[in-house]
Design a protein around this motif. Structure first.
Motif, PDB file in Angstrom:
ATOM      1  N   SER A 199      39.029  10.025  33.970  1.00  7.47           N
ATOM      2  CA  SER A 199      38.981  11.479  34.132  1.00  7.47           C
ATOM      3  C   SER A 199      38.047  11.868  35.268  1.00  7.47           C
ATOM      4  O   SER A 199      36.997  11.251  35.464  1.00  7.47           O
ATOM      5  CB  SER A 199      38.491  12.144  32.842  1.00  7.47           C
ATOM      6  OG  SER A 199      39.500  12.183  31.866  1.00  7.47           O
ATOM      7  N   GLY A 201      36.020  15.177  37.405  1.00 10.00           N
ATOM      8  CA  GLY A 201      35.434  16.493  37.186  1.00 10.00           C
ATOM      9  C   GLY A 201      35.344  17.318  38.448  1.00 10.00           C
ATOM     10  O   GLY A 201      35.884  16.954  39.498  1.00 10.00           O
ATOM     11  N   ARG A 202      34.631  18.420  38.333  1.00 12.52           N
ATOM     12  CA  ARG A 202      34.520  19.371  39.439  1.00 12.52           C
ATOM     13  C   ARG A 202      33.830  18.756  40.647  1.00 12.52           C
ATOM     14  O   ARG A 202      34.046  19.186  41.790  1.00 12.52           O
ATOM     15  CB  ARG A 202      33.746  20.601  38.960  1.00 12.52           C
ATOM     16  CG  ARG A 202      33.569  21.680  40.014  1.00 12.52           C
ATOM     17  CD  ARG A 202      33.097  22.982  39.395  1.00 12.52           C
ATOM     18  NE  ARG A 202      31.987  22.770  38.462  1.00 12.52           N
ATOM     19  CZ  ARG A 202      31.548  23.712  37.637  1.00 12.52           C
ATOM     20  NH1 ARG A 202      32.122  24.900  37.610  1.00 12.52           N
ATOM     21  NH2 ARG A 202      30.531  23.460  36.816  1.00 12.52           N
ATOM     22  N   SER A 228      38.378  17.340  33.565  1.00 16.22           N
ATOM     23  CA  SER A 228      37.550  18.295  32.827  1.00 16.22           C
ATOM     24  C   SER A 228      38.135  19.694  32.995  1.00 16.22           C
ATOM     25  O   SER A 228      38.952  19.953  33.877  1.00 16.22           O
ATOM     26  CB  SER A 228      36.115  18.268  33.359  1.00 16.22           C
ATOM     27  OG  SER A 228      36.073  18.797  34.683  1.00 16.22           O
ATOM     28  N   ALA A 257      34.642   8.466  32.985  1.00 20.70           N
ATOM     29  CA  ALA A 257      34.426   9.837  33.429  1.00 20.70           C
ATOM     30  C   ALA A 257      33.691   9.820  34.761  1.00 20.70           C
ATOM     31  O   ALA A 257      32.556   9.344  34.842  1.00 20.70           O
ATOM     32  CB  ALA A 257      33.608  10.603  32.390  1.00 20.70           C
ATOM     33  N   ILE A 260      31.863  14.087  35.944  1.00 19.19           N
ATOM     34  CA  ILE A 260      31.942  15.020  34.822  1.00 19.19           C
ATOM     35  C   ILE A 260      30.550  15.128  34.205  1.00 19.19           C
ATOM     36  O   ILE A 260      29.964  14.123  33.798  1.00 19.19           O
ATOM     37  CB  ILE A 260      32.960  14.542  33.768  1.00 19.19           C
ATOM     38  CG1 ILE A 260      34.372  14.555  34.367  1.00 19.19           C
ATOM     39  CG2 ILE A 260      32.894  15.403  32.521  1.00 19.19           C
ATOM     40  CD1 ILE A 260      35.446  14.022  33.430  1.00 19.19           C
ATOM     41  N   HIS A 266      33.935  19.493  26.543  1.00 19.04           N
ATOM     42  CA  HIS A 266      34.577  18.271  27.023  1.00 19.04           C
ATOM     43  C   HIS A 266      34.231  17.097  26.112  1.00 19.04           C
ATOM     44  O   HIS A 266      35.101  16.302  25.752  1.00 19.04           O
ATOM     45  CB  HIS A 266      34.153  17.951  28.463  1.00 19.04           C
ATOM     46  CG  HIS A 266      34.875  16.758  29.037  1.00 19.04           C
ATOM     47  ND1 HIS A 266      36.157  16.848  29.533  1.00 19.04           N
ATOM     48  CD2 HIS A 266      34.515  15.455  29.151  1.00 19.04           C
ATOM     49  CE1 HIS A 266      36.546  15.649  29.936  1.00 19.04           C
ATOM     50  NE2 HIS A 266      35.568  14.790  29.718  1.00 19.04           N
ATOM     51  N   ASN A 280      27.950   9.376  37.546  1.00 18.50           N
ATOM     52  CA  ASN A 280      27.450  10.670  37.994  1.00 18.50           C
ATOM     53  C   ASN A 280      26.127  10.448  38.732  1.00 18.50           C
ATOM     54  O   ASN A 280      25.323   9.614  38.325  1.00 18.50           O
ATOM     55  CB  ASN A 280      27.241  11.610  36.802  1.00 18.50           C
ATOM     56  CG  ASN A 280      27.228  13.065  37.208  1.00 18.50           C
ATOM     57  OD1 ASN A 280      26.367  13.505  37.960  1.00 18.50           O
ATOM     58  ND2 ASN A 280      28.206  13.818  36.705  1.00 18.50           N
TER      59      ASN A 280
END
Length: 310
Positions: A199, A201-202, A228, A257, A260, A266, A280
């Motif tokens: 997945s 994310g932004r 997300s 992920a 995210i 979420h 991240n």
């Protein structure tokens, strides 16, 4: 006591979410029957008869059930509901659409999104985005239930030998009609049934970067792609890829992920995954609190390196 599971199918095969609902039904005690309502769905009924733990399959075949409209499906359930102590639907878009109609017509409460059967009249379900587990009980003669599929193991799809009983399909509802459908086709696994999900994310920044970074990783792992809510709202990914409380609830063997942060809604949709890997560059983001493996790194560097290593 006898429980009735409402099968989700494509008129040929039974969808995986139904198998989880069978396990929940078995935990309620008593026999487990299954309703297969469709059009030219003999193959689906035969597949249902092979599911371990199902003692009887009720096959309602007719034009009114061709497209799974909630009004017609609910009417079909109500036509046979009197013989059952529990009526269970998978907590999918279809199940959540039909179950409240059945509960309202029966004038009983609905147990939504259960994750555990405590006893025949008592169940557990998550509230507040999964931060609290509520124990709910009802004295209603019929329990109408939607089953969170990630909360129960899937019943074996083979090994059963249930009898198939044919019943007349109810007339089509005058309140709705099927106009058409646009089905998204993909070579990737279905998101809610995938064993591996990656997945984004932004932090990916754009739809182009989302595809450029996430697709090669998904290809290497044979994974489904998720996103997300922030990524979906920003237009980086289509709505049907959203994972979370307001999207799809998943519990794959591996959830990766990338970018995210781990907003509470979420986490509610994926924290039951067997192994969670988070990438991240901000070490303070909430997703690291649920991750089995966390990599503090720039995803634009880390994900391509991971793809090359695989």
């Amino acid at each position: 006591m006898t429980a009735l599971v409402i099968a989700e199918h494509d008129n040929t095969s039974i969808k995986g979410a139904t198998l989880n609902a069978v396990t929940a039904a078995a935990a309620c005690g008593g026999d487990v029957h299954m309703l297969v309502a469709g059009h030219n769905a003999g193959a689906a009924a035969a597949a249902a008869a092979q599911i371990a733990g199902v003692s009887k399959v009720i096959h309602a075949d007719g034009d009114s059930q061709a497209h799974g409209l909630a009004e017609s499906l609910a009417a079909q359930v109500l036509a046979i509901a009197s013989g059952y102590s529990h009526i269970l639907f998978p907590a999918t878009a279809s199940g959540k659409n039909a179950a409240p109609r059945v509960a309202a017509k029966l004038d009983v409460a609905q147990f939504s999104d259960i994750t555990k059967v405590v006893s025949a009249d008592t169940f557990e379900r998550p509230i507040y985005a999964g931060n609290v587990i509520a124990t709910v009980q009802s004295a209603d003669a019929t329990k109408v239930i939607t089953v969170r599929t990630t909360g129960f193991d899937a019943a074996a799809a083979t090994g059963g030998s249930a009898a198939v009983e044919n019943v007349a399909a109810v007339p089509a509802s005058s309140r709705s009609q099927f106009v058409g459908s646009e089905i998204a086709k993909s070579d990737r696994p279905e998101l809610t049934a995938a064993k591996i999900i990656v997945s984004g994310g932004r932090a990916l920044g754009s739809a182009e970067k989302f595809n450029e970074v996430m697709n090669p990783l998904a290809d290497k792992l044979g994974a489904a792609i998720g996103a997300s809510r922030a990524a979906v709202d920003a237009g980086y990914a289509p709505n049907d890829l959203q994972v979370g409380q307001t999207g799809k609830i998943v519990a794959p063997q591996l959830y990766v992920a990338a970018g995210i942060s781990g907003a509470i809604q979420h986490l509610a949709g994926m924290k039951d995954s067997k192994v969670i890997v988070a990438i991240n560059k901000d070490s303070e983001v909430p997703i690291f609190s649920v991750a089995d493996y966390g990599l503090e790194a720039d995803l634009f560097t880390a994900v391509p390196e991971l793809v090359r290593a695989l």
